[in-house]
Design a protein around this motif. Structure first.
Motif, PDB file in Angstrom:
ATOM      1  N   ILE A  64       1.307  -1.262   0.216  1.00  0.00           N
ATOM      2  CA  ILE A  64       0.177   0.111   0.175  1.00  0.00           C
ATOM      3  C   ILE A  64       0.716   1.204  -0.122  1.00  0.00           C
ATOM      4  O   ILE A  64       0.569   2.346  -0.888  1.00  0.00           O
ATOM      5  CB  ILE A  64      -1.169  -0.067   1.201  1.00  0.00           C
ATOM      6  CG1 ILE A  64      -1.797  -1.155   1.054  1.00  0.00           C
ATOM      7  CG2 ILE A  64      -1.572   1.237   1.029  1.00  0.00           C
ATOM      8  CD1 ILE A  64      -2.839  -1.268   2.047  1.00  0.00           C
ATOM      9  N   ALA A  68       1.041   4.261  -2.604  1.00  0.00           N
ATOM     10  CA  ALA A  68       0.919   5.549  -2.821  1.00  0.00           C
ATOM     11  C   ALA A  68       2.216   6.951  -3.019  1.00  0.00           C
ATOM     12  O   ALA A  68       1.855   7.855  -3.449  1.00  0.00           O
ATOM     13  CB  ALA A  68       0.944   5.700  -0.925  1.00  0.00           C
ATOM     14  N   SER A 109       0.521  -2.054  -6.782  1.00  0.00           N
ATOM     15  CA  SER A 109      -0.246  -1.062  -5.530  1.00  0.00           C
ATOM     16  C   SER A 109      -0.882  -2.691  -4.837  1.00  0.00           C
ATOM     17  O   SER A 109      -0.766  -2.601  -3.754  1.00  0.00           O
ATOM     18  CB  SER A 109      -1.298  -0.732  -6.358  1.00  0.00           C
ATOM     19  OG  SER A 109      -2.093  -1.523  -7.056  1.00  0.00           O
ATOM     20  N   ALA A 114      -6.324   2.168  -4.680  1.00  0.00           N
ATOM     21  CA  ALA A 114      -5.111   2.381  -5.015  1.00  0.00           C
ATOM     22  C   ALA A 114      -5.529   3.259  -6.732  1.00  0.00           C
ATOM     23  O   ALA A 114      -4.983   3.957  -6.949  1.00  0.00           O
ATOM     24  CB  ALA A 114      -4.349   1.566  -4.462  1.00  0.00           C
ATOM     25  N   GLU A 271      -1.800   7.608   3.978  1.00  0.00           N
ATOM     26  CA  GLU A 271      -2.960   6.487   3.943  1.00  0.00           C
ATOM     27  C   GLU A 271      -2.777   5.610   4.084  1.00  0.00           C
ATOM     28  O   GLU A 271      -3.494   4.244   4.371  1.00  0.00           O
ATOM     29  CB  GLU A 271      -3.031   6.880   2.376  1.00  0.00           C
ATOM     30  CG  GLU A 271      -2.984   5.863   0.782  1.00  0.00           C
ATOM     31  CD  GLU A 271      -3.261   6.226  -0.153  1.00  0.00           C
ATOM     32  OE1 GLU A 271      -3.813   5.081  -0.796  1.00  0.00           O
ATOM     33  OE2 GLU A 271      -2.746   7.429  -0.528  1.00  0.00           O
TER      34      GLU A 271
END
Length: 427
Positions: A64, A68, A109, A114, A271
């Motif tokens: 993740i 990001a 990702s 996302a 995030e």
């Protein structure tokens, strides 16, 4: 009856807007207290802790975080430019660019949300500006983002591997062919829409433009090759690969492209932390429920009850497909995996279904669930970006969901589709 009472209690709490993770914990604690008394209380904290400290789960926040960072570093923009140079000459090319870019971004990702946030924020406004209807732009972006949970690395696959005791690497390999088939199907359908509705051609094909955009994006392309190649080759685990993805993303953002500054890094950390907290709380509280159900032998009883009805694995697969498709209407993929997989695994093993094969089926089902209201987390994100009504988008998206359903049925009843590469390299 135990499972029925717990399901009713859980459903009742969710209906009054209690978060699923909290509802899981409440129902599990009450059930354990009623069956074993207060003597079980000291063990609950240990069960919660142990449930969320599995080493493979560490890959989730890392992937993740890597996604990001790469979005903040301008990777999405470079991937879109290359894909546009490659297929933009085809009628409706921007829709195909959407699918192709999602395919690339999915390899970094592992998260459909996302993916749709990163790709959609750039491509949906561009598609609307070029004359594509907002409903079509949102639908193709949303369905293409589902590739992120099929193409490795996939966060739902990691969760499934932990819950079922399966190999993460074999699940990743099994997802390659279904993911590519899904991408080809979505592109073909997008082209059909474009021809019938006379959508625009983006740009003429120029080799010089392809070379230019490739040079810009080549560092991004190297990431999945190194990371997935290392995981599949056995040089490092999926968790170690996720850590490498973070290091590589930081290197690209700060040294190569020089677009990652401290505010963007802070946003990426925030995030990743929020998404990780949601998943880990679900995992921890589900461990309580899993412990209780195991002690009461509920999964084994369920498996035996279904086996008494039928031991045909294809009939069982049909029943499980229906269960997961219905679960996808109301639950996020992480919650559905955590809630249902431990309960049905004894049945899966009893009728002789390969756990890796079943993992791909679960992932595809829940990927489709991300497109079907009322929950539809990916679809809602795409509609928000496109400023389009969710039901209007769904009328278009149903055709793209049909492609994903076809891939699901093919993967379910033609096992060689997901399992061919697994059998070739690992068995």
């Amino acid at each position: 009856m135990t499972l029925l009472y717990m399901a009713a209690g859980l459903f009742g709490l969710v209906l009054i807007n209690v978060p699923i993770a909290v509802a899981l914990g409440v129902v599990s604690v009450i059930a354990m207290l009623l069956s074993s008394g207060t003597a079980t209380l000291p063990n609950m904290a240990m069960v919660l802790y142990d449930g969320a400290t599995s080493f493979p789960l560490l890959a989730i926040p890392l992937f993740i975080f890597a996604g990001a960072i790469m979005n903040s570093a301008g990777i999405s923009r470079r991937l879109i430019a290359f894909a546009s140079a490659l297929v933009g000459f085809v009628r409706g090319g921007l829709a195909m660019v959407n699918v192709a870019t999602s395919l690339f971004f999915a390899e970094i990702s592992g998260s459909a949300v996302a993916d749709v946030a990163a790709i959609g924020s750039i491509l949906i406004p561009a598609m609307k500006k070029r004359g594509y209807p907002a409903t079509f732009a949102a639908a193709i972006t949303s369905s293409a983002a589902t590739l992120a949970v099929i193409i490795p690395p996939s966060i739902p696959m990691i969760l499934y591997a932990v819950m079922s005791g399966s190999s993460v690497v074999q699940l990743f390999v099994a997802g390659i062919v279904p993911g590519l088939l899904g991408a080809a199907g979505l592109m073909g359908l997008a082209y059909g829409f474009a021809v019938r509705r006379n959508y625009p051609v983006e740009e003429m094909f120029r080799v010089s433009r392809v070379k230019e955009t490739f040079r810009e994006a080549v560092w991004a392309f190297s990431m999945p090759i190194i990371i997935l190649g290392g995981i599949f080759g056995g040089w490092f685990t999926a968790t170690e690969g996720a850590a490498l993805a973070v290091v590589a993303a930081l290197f690209l953002g700060t040294v190569v492209y020089r677009e990652l500054d401290l505010p963007h890094l802070y946003d990426a950390i925030l995030e990743g932390g929020i998404q990780t907290a949601v998943v880990m709380l679900l995992v921890a509280t589900s461990a309580l429920m899993g412990t209780y159900l195991t002690e009461q032998q509920v999964p084994q009883q369920l498996a035996q009850a279904v086996a008494d009805f039928t031991n045909n694995k294809y009939v069982v697969l049909a029943l499980l497909n229906v269960i997961f498709l219905l679960a996808g209407l109301f639950l996020h993929s992480a919650a559905a995996i955590i809630l249902i997989v431990p309960i049905v695994m004894p049945l899966v093993n009893l009728v002789g279904i390969d756990p890796v094969h079943f993992g791909i089926i679960v992932t595809l089902n829940l990927g489709i669930g991300q497109q079907t209201p009322p929950v539809a987390s990916v679809l809602v994100t795409a509609c928000s970006i496109a400023k389009a009504d969710i039901w209007a988008v769904s009328k278009v998206n149903v055709y793209f969901i049909g492609v994903l359903m076809a891939v699901l049925l093919l993967s379910t009843y033609v096992p060689i589709v997901p399992m061919g590469l697994v059998e070739l390299f690992y068995r």
